[in-house]
Design a protein around this motif. Structure first.
Motif, PDB file in Angstrom:
ATOM      1  N   ALA A 126       1.074  -1.076  -0.046  1.00  0.00           N
ATOM      2  CA  ALA A 126      -0.027  -0.129   0.036  1.00  0.00           C
ATOM      3  C   ALA A 126       1.372   1.551   0.275  1.00  0.00           C
ATOM      4  O   ALA A 126       1.518   1.133   0.395  1.00  0.00           O
ATOM      5  N   CYS A 127       0.454   2.132  -0.701  1.00  0.00           N
ATOM      6  CA  CYS A 127       1.151   3.912  -0.441  1.00  0.00           C
ATOM      7  C   CYS A 127       0.198   4.744  -0.825  1.00  0.00           C
ATOM      8  O   CYS A 127      -0.607   4.705  -1.423  1.00  0.00           O
ATOM      9  N   GLY A 128       0.238   5.727  -0.649  1.00  0.00           N
ATOM     10  CA  GLY A 128      -0.533   6.668  -0.557  1.00  0.00           C
ATOM     11  C   GLY A 128      -0.776   7.562  -1.826  1.00  0.00           C
ATOM     12  O   GLY A 128       0.067   8.460  -2.037  1.00  0.00           O
ATOM     13  N   ASP A 129      -0.572   6.922  -3.010  1.00  0.00           N
ATOM     14  CA  ASP A 129      -0.963   7.057  -4.436  1.00  0.00           C
ATOM     15  C   ASP A 129      -1.337   6.301  -4.634  1.00  0.00           C
ATOM     16  O   ASP A 129      -1.196   5.146  -5.022  1.00  0.00           O
ATOM     17  N   SER A 130      -1.807   6.247  -6.113  1.00  0.00           N
ATOM     18  CA  SER A 130      -3.046   6.082  -6.782  1.00  0.00           C
ATOM     19  C   SER A 130      -2.110   4.901  -7.816  1.00  0.00           C
ATOM     20  O   SER A 130      -2.561   3.790  -8.024  1.00  0.00           O
ATOM     21  N   HIS A 131      -0.519   4.667  -8.183  1.00  0.00           N
ATOM     22  CA  HIS A 131      -0.352   4.032  -9.022  1.00  0.00           C
ATOM     23  C   HIS A 131       0.661   3.349  -8.779  1.00  0.00           C
ATOM     24  O   HIS A 131       1.563   2.008  -9.287  1.00  0.00           O
ATOM     25  N   THR A 132       0.029   2.245  -7.038  1.00  0.00           N
ATOM     26  CA  THR A 132       1.294   1.621  -6.146  1.00  0.00           C
ATOM     27  C   THR A 132       0.327   0.390  -7.094  1.00  0.00           C
ATOM     28  O   THR A 132       1.140  -0.113  -7.058  1.00  0.00           O
ATOM     29  N   SER A 133      -0.223   0.382  -7.941  1.00  0.00           N
ATOM     30  CA  SER A 133      -0.732  -0.981  -8.524  1.00  0.00           C
ATOM     31  C   SER A 133       0.165  -1.199  -9.527  1.00  0.00           C
ATOM     32  O   SER A 133      -0.047  -2.188  -9.936  1.00  0.00           O
ATOM     33  N   THR A 134       1.593   0.043  -9.664  1.00  0.00           N
ATOM     34  CA  THR A 134       2.680  -0.627 -10.663  1.00  0.00           C
ATOM     35  C   THR A 134       2.847  -2.273  -9.995  1.00  0.00           C
ATOM     36  O   THR A 134       3.484  -3.073 -10.692  1.00  0.00           O
ATOM     37  N   HIS A 135       2.872  -2.282  -8.341  1.00  0.00           N
ATOM     38  CA  HIS A 135       3.813  -3.488  -7.920  1.00  0.00           C
ATOM     39  C   HIS A 135       2.952  -4.201  -8.458  1.00  0.00           C
ATOM     40  O   HIS A 135       4.061  -6.030  -7.956  1.00  0.00           O
ATOM     41  N   GLY A 136       1.647  -4.761  -8.576  1.00  0.00           N
ATOM     42  CA  GLY A 136       0.940  -5.718  -9.119  1.00  0.00           C
ATOM     43  C   GLY A 136       1.928  -6.828 -10.210  1.00  0.00           C
ATOM     44  O   GLY A 136       1.671  -7.841 -10.622  1.00  0.00           O
ATOM     45  N   ALA A 137       2.942  -5.445 -11.368  1.00  0.00           N
ATOM     46  CA  ALA A 137       3.513  -6.488 -12.118  1.00  0.00           C
ATOM     47  C   ALA A 137       4.530  -7.565 -11.147  1.00  0.00           C
ATOM     48  O   ALA A 137       4.718  -8.489 -12.099  1.00  0.00           O
ATOM     49  N   CYS A 221       0.462  -2.620 -15.451  1.00  0.00           N
ATOM     50  CA  CYS A 221      -0.211  -2.622 -13.591  1.00  0.00           C
ATOM     51  C   CYS A 221      -0.276  -1.330 -13.319  1.00  0.00           C
ATOM     52  O   CYS A 221      -1.469  -0.863 -12.769  1.00  0.00           O
ATOM     53  N   ASN A 222       1.080   0.022 -13.560  1.00  0.00           N
ATOM     54  CA  ASN A 222       0.290   0.973 -13.183  1.00  0.00           C
ATOM     55  C   ASN A 222      -0.417   1.680 -13.882  1.00  0.00           C
ATOM     56  O   ASN A 222      -1.118   1.906 -13.217  1.00  0.00           O
ATOM     57  N   MET A 223      -1.600   1.190 -15.027  1.00  0.00           N
ATOM     58  CA  MET A 223      -2.278   2.304 -15.616  1.00  0.00           C
ATOM     59  C   MET A 223      -3.504   1.918 -15.058  1.00  0.00           C
ATOM     60  O   MET A 223      -4.281   2.305 -16.220  1.00  0.00           O
ATOM     61  N   ALA A 224      -3.486   0.360 -14.277  1.00  0.00           N
ATOM     62  CA  ALA A 224      -4.807  -0.601 -14.221  1.00  0.00           C
ATOM     63  C   ALA A 224      -5.631   0.791 -13.150  1.00  0.00           C
ATOM     64  O   ALA A 224      -6.401   0.408 -13.987  1.00  0.00           O
ATOM     65  N   ILE A 225      -5.150   1.587 -12.515  1.00  0.00           N
ATOM     66  CA  ILE A 225      -5.803   2.161 -11.913  1.00  0.00           C
ATOM     67  C   ILE A 225      -6.627   3.896 -12.479  1.00  0.00           C
ATOM     68  O   ILE A 225      -7.941   3.814 -12.587  1.00  0.00           O
ATOM     69  N   GLU A 226      -5.942   3.298 -14.076  1.00  0.00           N
ATOM     70  CA  GLU A 226      -6.242   4.455 -14.966  1.00  0.00           C
ATOM     71  C   GLU A 226      -7.989   3.770 -15.977  1.00  0.00           C
ATOM     72  O   GLU A 226      -8.614   5.209 -16.504  1.00  0.00           O
ATOM     73  N   GLY A 227      -7.882   2.907 -16.211  1.00  0.00           N
ATOM     74  CA  GLY A 227      -8.487   1.795 -15.753  1.00  0.00           C
ATOM     75  C   GLY A 227      -9.614   1.844 -14.665  1.00  0.00           C
ATOM     76  O   GLY A 227     -11.418   0.749 -15.373  1.00  0.00           O
ATOM     77  N   GLY A 228      -9.639   2.485 -14.238  1.00  0.00           N
ATOM     78  CA  GLY A 228     -10.985   2.014 -12.545  1.00  0.00           C
ATOM     79  C   GLY A 228     -10.274   1.089 -12.283  1.00  0.00           C
ATOM     80  O   GLY A 228     -10.997   1.080 -10.551  1.00  0.00           O
ATOM     81  N   ALA A 229      -9.312   0.280 -12.110  1.00  0.00           N
ATOM     82  CA  ALA A 229      -9.106  -0.945 -11.406  1.00  0.00           C
ATOM     83  C   ALA A 229      -7.880  -0.239 -10.154  1.00  0.00           C
ATOM     84  O   ALA A 229      -6.508   0.153 -10.394  1.00  0.00           O
ATOM     85  N   ARG A 230      -8.716  -0.339  -8.530  1.00  0.00           N
ATOM     86  CA  ARG A 230      -7.647   0.407  -8.341  1.00  0.00           C
ATOM     87  C   ARG A 230      -6.245  -0.964  -7.817  1.00  0.00           C
ATOM     88  O   ARG A 230      -5.621  -0.587  -7.726  1.00  0.00           O
ATOM     89  N   CYS A 231      -6.294  -2.015  -8.245  1.00  0.00           N
ATOM     90  CA  CYS A 231      -4.880  -2.587  -8.367  1.00  0.00           C
ATOM     91  C   CYS A 231      -5.110  -3.654  -9.782  1.00  0.00           C
ATOM     92  O   CYS A 231      -6.279  -4.491 -10.073  1.00  0.00           O
ATOM     93  N   GLY A 232      -4.056  -4.037  -9.973  1.00  0.00           N
ATOM     94  CA  GLY A 232      -3.919  -4.809 -11.331  1.00  0.00           C
ATOM     95  C   GLY A 232      -2.592  -6.283 -11.104  1.00  0.00           C
ATOM     96  O   GLY A 232      -1.869  -5.101 -10.310  1.00  0.00           O
ATOM     97  N   TYR A 233      -2.692  -6.983 -11.683  1.00  0.00           N
ATOM     98  CA  TYR A 233      -1.757  -7.948 -11.108  1.00  0.00           C
ATOM     99  C   TYR A 233      -0.727  -8.387 -12.788  1.00  0.00           C
ATOM    100  O   TYR A 233      -1.999  -9.382 -13.030  1.00  0.00           O
TER     101      TYR A 233
ATOM    102  N   ASN B  80     -18.517   7.589 -12.003  1.00  0.00           N
ATOM    103  CA  ASN B  80     -17.349   7.696 -11.860  1.00  0.00           C
ATOM    104  C   ASN B  80     -16.661   8.797 -11.383  1.00  0.00           C
ATOM    105  O   ASN B  80     -15.580   9.142 -11.387  1.00  0.00           O
ATOM    106  N   PHE B  81     -17.489   9.959 -10.369  1.00  0.00           N
ATOM    107  CA  PHE B  81     -17.215  10.544  -9.686  1.00  0.00           C
ATOM    108  C   PHE B  81     -15.355  10.561  -8.828  1.00  0.00           C
ATOM    109  O   PHE B  81     -15.520   9.499  -8.245  1.00  0.00           O
ATOM    110  N   GLY B  82     -14.451  11.201  -8.641  1.00  0.00           N
ATOM    111  CA  GLY B  82     -13.257  11.308  -7.759  1.00  0.00           C
ATOM    112  C   GLY B  82     -11.990   9.976  -8.222  1.00  0.00           C
ATOM    113  O   GLY B  82     -11.264   9.809  -8.014  1.00  0.00           O
ATOM    114  N   CYS B  83     -12.674  10.323  -9.848  1.00  0.00           N
ATOM    115  CA  CYS B  83     -11.914   9.311 -10.668  1.00  0.00           C
ATOM    116  C   CYS B  83     -10.084   9.856 -10.473  1.00  0.00           C
ATOM    117  O   CYS B  83      -9.971  11.171  -9.984  1.00  0.00           O
ATOM    118  N   GLY B  84      -9.092   9.190 -10.892  1.00  0.00           N
ATOM    119  CA  GLY B  84      -7.750   9.692 -10.566  1.00  0.00           C
ATOM    120  C   GLY B  84      -6.502   9.540  -9.603  1.00  0.00           C
ATOM    121  O   GLY B  84      -7.146   8.697  -9.095  1.00  0.00           O
TER     122      GLY B  84
END
Lengths: 470, 206
Positions: A126-137, A221-233, B80-84
């Motif tokens: 976990a990390c206070g940054d949405s791109h933490t999904s990166t580590h799912g790689a 995995c970094n951009m899984a969050i851009e597709g709405g998925a909180r984690c990708g692996y 999808n409010f609050g994305c990013g």
């Protein structure tokens, strides 16, 4: 409901308790912090007179606010200086390891944790940054959290969470020459939408995923969050283990066999059940680029910009809003769009292989007149390795600037930013309104090689024209 | 401008107040609070900076600047409010402006969790219900409404719509246990048992 997937296994192994108020308590194996989302969490701990539960499981670095030209202290920006000195003070007070500037290991948090061998299969990260999904790689369940949750991890090494569903994204075929991991993930987001992954963890699998390097997997995995998925692996395999062998110092040689057995045991079973499955063919993906204000507004490089009224109902309004903001014309090709700024870097594409790919395009060529182009390595290690290979010289000789590591213009919390309505070709991850630091600045997302090609051409162009054999 | 500093605490069962409609899908956290305002070590001043760039662009015509919406505590959004970005600064800014509950078609995962950690429910409504809700509020902004988490309804004196909230977050809010820190700490002894099942904690030494 999913069962037998890596997500299910890691969830079950890390679940400590069911909470009386609802939700599960999940143990966090690795906690990463940085200067932007941690100060209020430490302040909340102090207010509640709480200690850091497992300081050895939290690792800190500084990335968002660091300038990339001069990193001399104190920083010219007193707010940035205050944030870094607050992080330094908090880490010292709570005995948390900080990989600070000029330590040799500083960099973007999602670049350094893998480099240092910290990100491993089967972990919760976990990390206070949405791109933490990166580590799912690495086959970790890794996700971004807010500051209240950073406080909770510091105080308890755990989080109150609700379980996600799992969607497998099966990628068949192979990426063609000149088409990169970035194009693949932009294509996935275009297909499934920016909210398609809400409520899901994404498992990326299939022949096109299996052949990717660890750095390419991190981009996905970094951009899984851009597709709405909180984690990708991605399930760990020989590629993962080889990377870990090079980067992980802590696991003794004689324990390596045990590690391999455990890492293999947490992979998704062949007969695992998914909540949803999607198939994508990598062979049909072209270099992909965003034209709008969400990462889902992407098109193939040789396509024309979409006509809003021909789009699906729920995409029309945001497309019209995007056209108003971007000043682009529906129906026109995206190639030939003039560019002001070219940015190569970020937690998506600031690793050595990204710089190598971009350097191979610019070598022996020169940045177009009136284009500002710069390269920001993702970490001090990436910078050092790139210099050893002479990549810095290639970029400098081509008219690029070569900078110090940091998040830079991905989010413009530092001096690197767009001005006015400038338009950038960017290897970063978000094209939101105002994202790159100017309220009307415009961002086109693409692979680092495509950014390099745009820098040389002065406008958007198909990178495949620069690659021999195409 | 005086902002509401009476932040959520204890059991959250009903949210009552005026509503503010903010239309549009995929409104990201960079828009809710632009990155330059994240250069701070405290959340205190974020309330006034909410939607700073969008408000500037609309020169006073943004819903957050409309005097009819002053004092509103329920925010009605679309999908999808609050994305990013994961920045908690976004819900902090909304909360410090005065928002205590949100209704939308869907919310981005991290934003939703951040709101929950602050005691702010994000409830969902069907597209049709949401359109009706939006037009009812736009007709008469002065009406007070209630989000009832127990009954999962949104209502005023003459209308009622069905809304939904997931079971876990619902329980956490109505039981007053949405601020999980103390519960998490109380299970500290259970962490020790994990060493058997998570060999990575000892670098596979055991």
């Amino acid at each position: 409901m999913s069962s037998g997937t890596l997500y299910d296994k890691v969830w079950d192994l890390h679940r400590i308790a069911e909470l009386p108020g609802g939700g599960s308590q999940l143990f966090i194996g690795l906690h990463l912090i940085h200067e932007v989302t941690s100060p209020q969490a430490f302040a909340a701990l102090a207010e509640k007179k709480l200690k850091v539960c497992c300081p050895e499981r939290t690792i800190a670095t500084v990335d968002h606010i660091v300038p990339t030209i001069s990193q001399q202290r104190p920083f010219a920006d007193p707010l940035a200086e205050e944030m870094l000195s607050t992080l330094e003070k908090n880490c010292e007070e709570h005995q948390i390891k900080l990989h600070g500037l000029h330590s040799g290991n500083q960099g973007i948090v999602h670049v350094i944790a893998p480099e240092l061998g910290l990100s491993q299969p089967g972990m919760t990260i976990a990390c206070g940054d949405s791109h933490t999904s990166t580590h799912g790689a690495f086959g970790a369940i890794a996700f971004g959290i807010g500051t209240s949750q950073v406080r909770d991890v510091l105080a308890s090494q755990s989080l109150a969470m609700n379980k996600l569903k799992v969607r497998r994204i099966w990628v068949d075929g192979q990426l063609k020459n000149g088409v990169y991991a970035k194009d693949l993930i932009l294509h996935v987001i275009r297909r499934l939408g920016v909210k398609g992954g809400v409520g899901y963890a994404y498992e990326f699998a299939g022949p096109a995923i299996e052949v990717l390097s660890m750095e390419e997997r991190m981009t996905i995995c970094n951009m899984a969050i851009e597709g709405g998925a909180r984690c990708g692996y991605i399930n760990p395999d020989e590629t993962t283990f080889e990377y870990l062998k090079k980067h992980t110092q802590e696991i003794h040689k004689e324990n390596w066999g045990k590690a391999l057995i455990w890492w293999r045991s947490i992979c998704s079973n062949p007969n695992a059940i998914y909540d949803d499955e999607v198939e994508i063919n990598a062979s049909q993906i072209a270099p992909t680029i965003t034209w709008g204000i969400t990462p889902g507004q992407g098109i193939g490089i040789n396509e024309c910009l979409p006509i809003p009224d021909l789009l699906e109902e729920n995409e029309k309004a945001i497309a019209k809003e995007a056209y108003r903001y971007m000043d682009l014309k529906p129906g026109k090709p995206i190639t030939g769009t003039p560019i002001d700024v070219c940015f190569i870097g970020s937690c998506t594409n600031g690793r050595l292989s990204d710089l190598q790919a971009a350097a191979s395009i610019v070598k022996g060529r020169h940045v177009a007149k009136d284009v500002k182009a710069f390269v920001v390595p993702g970490s001090e290690q990436v910078s050092k390795e790139a210099k050893r290979e002479g990549l810095d010289k290639i970029f400098l000789n081509s008219g690029f600037e070569w900078r110090e590591p940091g998040c830079s213009m991905c989010l413009a919390m530092n001096p690197d930013r767009l001005e006015g309505s400038q338009i950038s070709a960017s290897s970063s991850n978000r094209n939101f309104k105002g994202r790159q630091g100017s309220a009307n600045g415009r961002t086109l997302l693409m692979s680092p090689a495509m950014v390099a090609a745009a820098a040389i051409e002065g406008s958007i162009t198909d990178v495949r024209n620069f690659i021999s054999g195409n | 401008m005086k902002l509401n500093t009476d932040f959520p605490q204890g059991k959250i069962i009903k949210i009552q107040g005026n509503c503010l409609v903010l239309k549009g899908n995929d409104i990201d956290t960079d828009r809710i609070i632009p990155a330059r305002f994240l250069k701070c070590v405290s959340f205190e001043n974020l309330g006034e900076q909410v939607f700073a760039d969008d408000r500037k662009e609309l020169k006073g015509n943004h819903p957050f600047d409309d005097s009819n919406n002053k004092g509103a505590s329920i925010l009605i959004v679309n999908g999808n409010f609050g994305c990013g970005s994961s920045r908690e600064h976004a819900p902090q800014a909304l909360m410090r402006w005065g928002i205590r509950g949100l209704i939308g078609e869907s919310f981005a995962e991290i934003f939703y969790g951040n709101c929950l950690a602050l005691g702010i429910p994000c409830v969902t409504a069907s597209k049709i219900n949401l359109e009706e809700i939006q037009s009812a509020i736009e007709k008469k902004a002065s009406d007070k409404y209630i989000i009832d988490l127990e009954k999962e309804t949104f209502q005023n004196y003459n209308n009622e719509w069905k809304v939904s909230i997931e079971v876990g977050p619902k329980q956490m809010l109505i039981s007053g246990q949405w601020d999980a820190t103390s519960q998490l700490i109380s299970n500290h002894h259970k962490l020790l048992k994990l060493h058997d099942q998570l060999p990575y904690l000892e670098n596979f030494n055991n």
